[in-house]
Design a protein around this motif. Structure first.
Motif, PDB file in Angstrom:
ATOM      1  N   UNK A  52       0.832  -1.200   0.000  1.00 52.73           N
ATOM      2  CA  UNK A  52       0.000   0.000   0.000  1.00 52.73           C
ATOM      3  C   UNK A  52       0.867   1.251   0.000  1.00 52.73           C
ATOM      4  N   UNK A  53       1.898   1.228   0.827  1.00 51.18           N
ATOM      5  CA  UNK A  53       2.740   2.409   1.040  1.00 51.18           C
ATOM      6  C   UNK A  53       3.824   2.532  -0.036  1.00 51.18           C
ATOM      7  N   UNK A  54       4.380   1.403  -0.455  1.00 51.09           N
ATOM      8  CA  UNK A  54       5.429   1.349  -1.471  1.00 51.09           C
ATOM      9  C   UNK A  54       6.561   2.352  -1.192  1.00 51.09           C
ATOM     10  N   UNK A  55       7.245   2.204  -0.050  1.00 48.93           N
ATOM     11  CA  UNK A  55       8.299   3.172   0.315  1.00 48.93           C
ATOM     12  C   UNK A  55       9.544   3.024  -0.566  1.00 48.93           C
ATOM     13  N   UNK A  56      10.283   4.107  -0.704  1.00 49.43           N
ATOM     14  CA  UNK A  56      11.552   4.049  -1.441  1.00 49.43           C
ATOM     15  C   UNK A  56      12.596   3.284  -0.643  1.00 49.43           C
ATOM     16  N   UNK A  57      12.570   3.475   0.689  1.00 48.43           N
ATOM     17  CA  UNK A  57      13.544   2.833   1.574  1.00 48.43           C
ATOM     18  C   UNK A  57      12.786   2.213   2.737  1.00 48.43           C
ATOM     19  N   UNK A  58      13.253   1.033   3.166  1.00 43.44           N
ATOM     20  CA  UNK A  58      12.654   0.408   4.342  1.00 43.44           C
ATOM     21  C   UNK A  58      13.768   0.092   5.341  1.00 43.44           C
ATOM     22  N   UNK A  59      13.570   0.545   6.581  1.00 41.81           N
ATOM     23  CA  UNK A  59      14.518   0.322   7.670  1.00 41.81           C
ATOM     24  C   UNK A  59      13.938  -0.784   8.539  1.00 41.81           C
ATOM     25  N   UNK A  60      14.709  -1.858   8.743  1.00 40.66           N
ATOM     26  CA  UNK A  60      14.187  -3.039   9.431  1.00 40.66           C
ATOM     27  C   UNK A  60      15.081  -3.435  10.602  1.00 40.66           C
ATOM     28  N   UNK A  61      14.437  -3.714  11.738  1.00 41.37           N
ATOM     29  CA  UNK A  61      15.137  -4.332  12.870  1.00 41.37           C
ATOM     30  C   UNK A  61      15.174  -5.834  12.599  1.00 41.37           C
ATOM     31  N   UNK A  62      16.182  -6.526  13.097  1.00 41.80           N
ATOM     32  CA  UNK A  62      16.275  -7.972  12.848  1.00 41.80           C
ATOM     33  C   UNK A  62      15.368  -8.753  13.785  1.00 41.80           C
ATOM     34  N   UNK A  63      15.472  -8.495  15.077  1.00 41.92           N
ATOM     35  CA  UNK A  63      14.768  -9.317  16.066  1.00 41.92           C
ATOM     36  C   UNK A  63      13.406  -8.696  16.368  1.00 41.92           C
ATOM     37  N   UNK A  64      12.350  -9.377  15.841  1.00 46.20           N
ATOM     38  CA  UNK A  64      10.981  -8.910  16.023  1.00 46.20           C
ATOM     39  C   UNK A  64      10.058 -10.116  16.146  1.00 46.20           C
ATOM     40  N   UNK A  65       8.886  -9.918  16.769  1.00 42.63           N
ATOM     41  CA  UNK A  65       7.924 -11.018  16.860  1.00 42.63           C
ATOM     42  C   UNK A  65       7.260 -11.298  15.500  1.00 42.63           C
ATOM     43  N   UNK A  66       6.602 -12.430  15.403  1.00 45.53           N
ATOM     44  CA  UNK A  66       5.877 -12.891  14.214  1.00 45.53           C
ATOM     45  C   UNK A  66       6.831 -13.158  13.054  1.00 45.53           C
ATOM     46  N   UNK A  67       7.178 -12.150  12.288  1.00 46.98           N
ATOM     47  CA  UNK A  67       8.130 -12.313  11.181  1.00 46.98           C
ATOM     48  C   UNK A  67       9.353 -11.487  11.538  1.00 46.98           C
ATOM     49  N   UNK A  68      10.523 -12.128  11.634  1.00 48.91           N
ATOM     50  CA  UNK A  68      11.720 -11.356  11.984  1.00 48.91           C
ATOM     51  C   UNK A  68      12.193 -10.533  10.779  1.00 48.91           C
ATOM     52  N   UNK A  69      13.149  -9.653  11.022  1.00 55.07           N
ATOM     53  CA  UNK A  69      13.615  -8.731   9.996  1.00 55.07           C
ATOM     54  C   UNK A  69      14.225  -9.404   8.784  1.00 55.07           C
ATOM     55  N   UNK A  70      14.898 -10.521   8.992  1.00 54.68           N
ATOM     56  CA  UNK A  70      15.532 -11.222   7.868  1.00 54.68           C
ATOM     57  C   UNK A  70      14.469 -11.846   6.969  1.00 54.68           C
ATOM     58  N   UNK A  71      13.485 -12.484   7.576  1.00 57.09           N
ATOM     59  CA  UNK A  71      12.393 -13.071   6.785  1.00 57.09           C
ATOM     60  C   UNK A  71      11.595 -11.973   6.082  1.00 57.09           C
ATOM     61  N   UNK A  72      11.374 -10.852   6.765  1.00 56.74           N
ATOM     62  CA  UNK A  72      10.683  -9.714   6.154  1.00 56.74           C
ATOM     63  C   UNK A  72      11.465  -9.217   4.934  1.00 56.74           C
ATOM     64  N   UNK A  73      12.774  -9.055   5.088  1.00 58.04           N
ATOM     65  CA  UNK A  73      13.620  -8.612   3.971  1.00 58.04           C
ATOM     66  C   UNK A  73      13.530  -9.611   2.814  1.00 58.04           C
ATOM     67  N   UNK A  74      13.551 -10.897   3.137  1.00 55.68           N
ATOM     68  CA  UNK A  74      13.456 -11.951   2.117  1.00 55.68           C
ATOM     69  C   UNK A  74      12.130 -11.830   1.348  1.00 55.68           C
ATOM     70  N   UNK A  75      11.029 -11.644   2.068  1.00 52.98           N
ATOM     71  CA  UNK A  75       9.705 -11.541   1.426  1.00 52.98           C
ATOM     72  C   UNK A  75       9.581 -10.261   0.601  1.00 52.98           C
ATOM     73  N   UNK A  76      10.141  -9.178   1.113  1.00 51.76           N
ATOM     74  CA  UNK A  76      10.101  -7.919   0.354  1.00 51.76           C
ATOM     75  C   UNK A  76      10.941  -8.042  -0.917  1.00 51.76           C
ATOM     76  N   UNK A  77      12.092  -8.702  -0.825  1.00 49.27           N
ATOM     77  CA  UNK A  77      12.933  -8.949  -2.009  1.00 49.27           C
ATOM     78  C   UNK A  77      12.164  -9.734  -3.071  1.00 49.27           C
ATOM     79  N   UNK A  78      11.308 -10.691  -2.617  1.00 47.42           N
ATOM     80  CA  UNK A  78      10.507 -11.484  -3.555  1.00 47.42           C
ATOM     81  C   UNK A  78       9.479 -10.598  -4.272  1.00 47.42           C
ATOM     82  N   UNK A  79       8.931  -9.616  -3.556  1.00 49.25           N
ATOM     83  CA  UNK A  79       7.951  -8.691  -4.134  1.00 49.25           C
ATOM     84  C   UNK A  79       8.648  -7.667  -5.030  1.00 49.25           C
ATOM     85  N   UNK A  80       9.747  -7.108  -4.524  1.00 52.83           N
ATOM     86  CA  UNK A  80      10.458  -6.046  -5.243  1.00 52.83           C
ATOM     87  C   UNK A  80      11.964  -6.251  -5.082  1.00 52.83           C
ATOM     88  N   UNK A  81      12.603  -6.913  -6.033  1.00 49.37           N
ATOM     89  CA  UNK A  81      14.037  -7.216  -5.926  1.00 49.37           C
ATOM     90  C   UNK A  81      14.945  -5.986  -5.813  1.00 49.37           C
TER      91      UNK A  81
END
Length: 183
Positions: free
Chosen positions: A58-87
């Motif tokens: 929805x937001x489609x940010x130019x840059x995303x800042x991610x913490x690694x250690x988070x509940x539900x989906x951690x930062x690494x998995x989030x980065x992996x999923x975002x890479x799949x959406x937008x390499x």
């Protein structure tokens, strides 16, 4: 950053961009978000990876800042999923974690930068400078050229106008297109 002029130029560049902060610690999220609001046109906050993923498209940010250690989906998995959406998404990991395994995983996922907490002003400015350089390089690469086919009589008219005004044929065509689309 050696002078205020550099900071002003940097801010002029970053104000054209949007950002998302994904940090589960409320105080840290608020601090990062309020700091980045000084630099970016818009900053969106998410407090976990699942929320960030829902908001991302929805937001489609130019840059995303991610913490690694988070509940539900951690930062690494989030980065992996975002890479799949937008390499080509710019992803910056900001984390207090000094776990070599996590850091090497984030590098494997292809994050653009990794910043260790606590963050100081110099690190932020350096990172912002790198981001604006990366965005500028991408824009150069994305620049497209085009060709236009004109009927011979129109081409001759363009050629005559260009010679009469001592300007390029492209300038005549661009002016005509602007005139046409502004009406």
């Amino acid at each position: 950053m050696s002078s205020n002029v550099d900071l002003i130029q940097l801010t002029e560049q970053t104000k054209k961009l949007t950002a998302m902060v994904v940090e589960d610690e409320v105080v840290a999220n608020d601090l990062l978000s309020s700091t980045f609001k000084n630099f970016f046109a818009d900053v969106t906050s998410a407090y976990n990876g699942a929320e960030a993923l829902r908001m991302y498209e929805k937001v489609n940010p130019d840059i995303i800042f991610i913490d690694i250690i988070m509940p539900e989906i951690d930062g690494i998995e989030l980065a992996r999923r975002i890479r799949a959406i937008n390499p080509s998404q710019i992803i910056i990991v900001i984390s207090a974690s000094n776990d070599i395994q996590k850091i090497s995983e984030s590098i494997e996922v292809g994050v653009n930068s990794f910043i260790q907490k606590p963050i100081d002003t110099k690190k932020i400015l350096e990172m912002l400078q790198n981001i604006t350089s990366l965005v500028a390089k991408r824009k150069k690469i994305e620049t497209k050229t085009f060709s236009i086919s004109l009927p011979l009589d129109v081409y001759e008219l363009v050629d005559e106008n260009a010679k009469a005004e001592s300007i390029s044929k492209n300038a005549v065509i661009i002016r005509a297109l602007r005139s046409f689309y502004n009406e």
